[in-house]
Design a protein around this motif. Structure first.
Motif, mmCIF file in Angstrom:
data_model
loop_
_atom_site.group_PDB
_atom_site.id
_atom_site.type_symbol
_atom_site.label_atom_id
_atom_site.label_comp_id
_atom_site.label_asym_id
_atom_site.label_seq_id
_atom_site.Cartn_x
_atom_site.Cartn_y
_atom_site.Cartn_z
ATOM 1 N N ILE A 72 -43.647 71.524 17.169
ATOM 2 C CA ILE A 72 -43.228 71.345 15.769
ATOM 3 C C ILE A 72 -44.442 71.353 14.849
ATOM 4 N N LEU A 121 -45.916 74.943 14.680
ATOM 5 C CA LEU A 121 -44.998 75.848 13.990
ATOM 6 C C LEU A 121 -45.128 75.699 12.476
ATOM 7 N N HIS A 122 -45.075 74.464 11.992
ATOM 8 C CA HIS A 122 -45.136 74.243 10.544
ATOM 9 C C HIS A 122 -46.546 74.434 9.998
ATOM 10 N N ASP A 160 -37.832 72.752 17.347
ATOM 11 C CA ASP A 160 -37.934 72.891 15.900
ATOM 12 C C ASP A 160 -37.346 71.641 15.265
ATOM 13 N N SER A 200 -35.008 82.844 14.805
ATOM 14 C CA SER A 200 -36.198 82.175 15.325
ATOM 15 C C SER A 200 -37.069 83.151 16.102
#
Length: 319
Positions: free
Chosen positions: A101, A104-105, A180, A272
């Protein structure tokens, strides 16, 4: 690491893309090829820009940074997904899930700001060409890239600030091939609907506003290109078209997934895959095939490399 003590769940189960053995073999081959080409393509662009003096300009500086982000974005979850196609139990530790997470961000937040910086560079180059070298100097370019990574870090930190302290006591099944935020926080043992909607939808709103800002800038640039008749019009139009394709591929899935975070659609998995695998794969192809300067530099780089290998090969005497 006191925050992890609040969690009773030590690992999460990833359902992946499919449970069909035939499709898993097919996806293993396809995504392995995609990942390999993505890494080779982006690494080649990165090395070409760094080693070619006439590509040391703002546009290619941003392009090399985009390749670096794409290398990172395609690597935070894709290798594990590929390995999981043959795993009987697709699990990931709590710490590993939080790390996915975070990265990813971090990478998506950084890429959003970098794409805005690239559109600003094209806007100045086309709409204010006489002031381009003054405005887009080295200090400004480095500052924009540093700002991109800073915003990405602040964004991912804000997203995880409350997630780490949520109690996860089961269930622990994530219906995706990576962790996610919208999928993971639904597994918390407390009602976080209102707070979750606010936190996650913020990402969707940021993506939507950024996309509209980029769309506006490209419309202005394209109108300027149409109204003016100057040398390099077709090149400028081609560059803007390539940039906008990248923007559309990247922002479309992000907006769809994060504006409606707690609605589970099969399309979410497909999207995704699109922004974590397809977009990093297509970026080097788009820029290489649609940009003559990069294409020539890449060919020259590969030619020189093959010549150097030929020079270093041993010459055996003829018997």
């Amino acid at each position: 690491m006191e925050e992890f003590n609040h969690s009773r769940v030590s690992e999460f189960v990833l359902l992946g893309l499919t449970d069909s053995p035939e499709l898993q073999i097919f996806f293993f081959v396809i995504f392995s090829l995609f990942y390999l080409i993505t890494m080779l393509g982006n690494c080649l662009i990165l090395l070409t820009v760094l080693s070619t003096p006439h590509l040391h300009s703002p546009m290619y500086f941003f392009l090399s940074n985009l390749s670096l982000i794409d290398i990172c974005l395609s690597s935070f979850a894709t290798p594990k997904m590929i390995m999981d196609f043959f795993a009987k139990h697709k699990t990931i530790s709590f710490e590993g899930c939080i790390s996915q997470i975070f990265f990813l961000h971090l990478f998506t937040g950084t890429e959003i700001v970098l794409l805005i910086s690239m559109s600003f560079d094209r806007y100045i180059a086309i709409c204010k060409p006489l002031h381009y070298s003054t405005i887009m100097n080295q200090r400004v370019c480095v500052g924009l890239v540093v700002t991109s990574w800073t915003v990405g870090f602040l964004h991912t930190t804000s997203q995880l600030a409350f997630t780490l302290y949520l109690p996860f006591c089961g269930p622990n099944v994530v219906d995706s091939f990576f962790c996610d935020l919208p999928l993971v926080i639904q597994l918390a043992c407390i009602d976080i609907y209102v707070l979750g909607i606010f936190m996650i939808s913020t990402s969707g709103v940021i993506a939507l506003v950024s996309f509209l800002l980029l769309l506006t800038s490209y419309i202005i640039v394209l109108v300027t290109i149409k109204d003016r008749s100057f040398t390099g019009t077709s090149k400028a139009f081609s560059t803007c078209t390539a940039h906008f394709i990248v923007v559309l591929m990247f922002f479309g899935p992000c907006i769809f997934i994060y504006v409606w975070p707690f609605t589970n659609f099969l399309m979410d998995k497909v999207l995704s895959v699109f922004y974590t695998i397809f977009t990093p794969f297509l970026n080097p192809l788009i820029y290489t095939l649609r940009n003559q300067e990069v294409k020539i530099a890449v060919k020259k780089k590969l030619t020189n490399q093959s010549l150097n290998l030929g020079k270093t090969s041993p010459n055996y005497p003829v018997q």
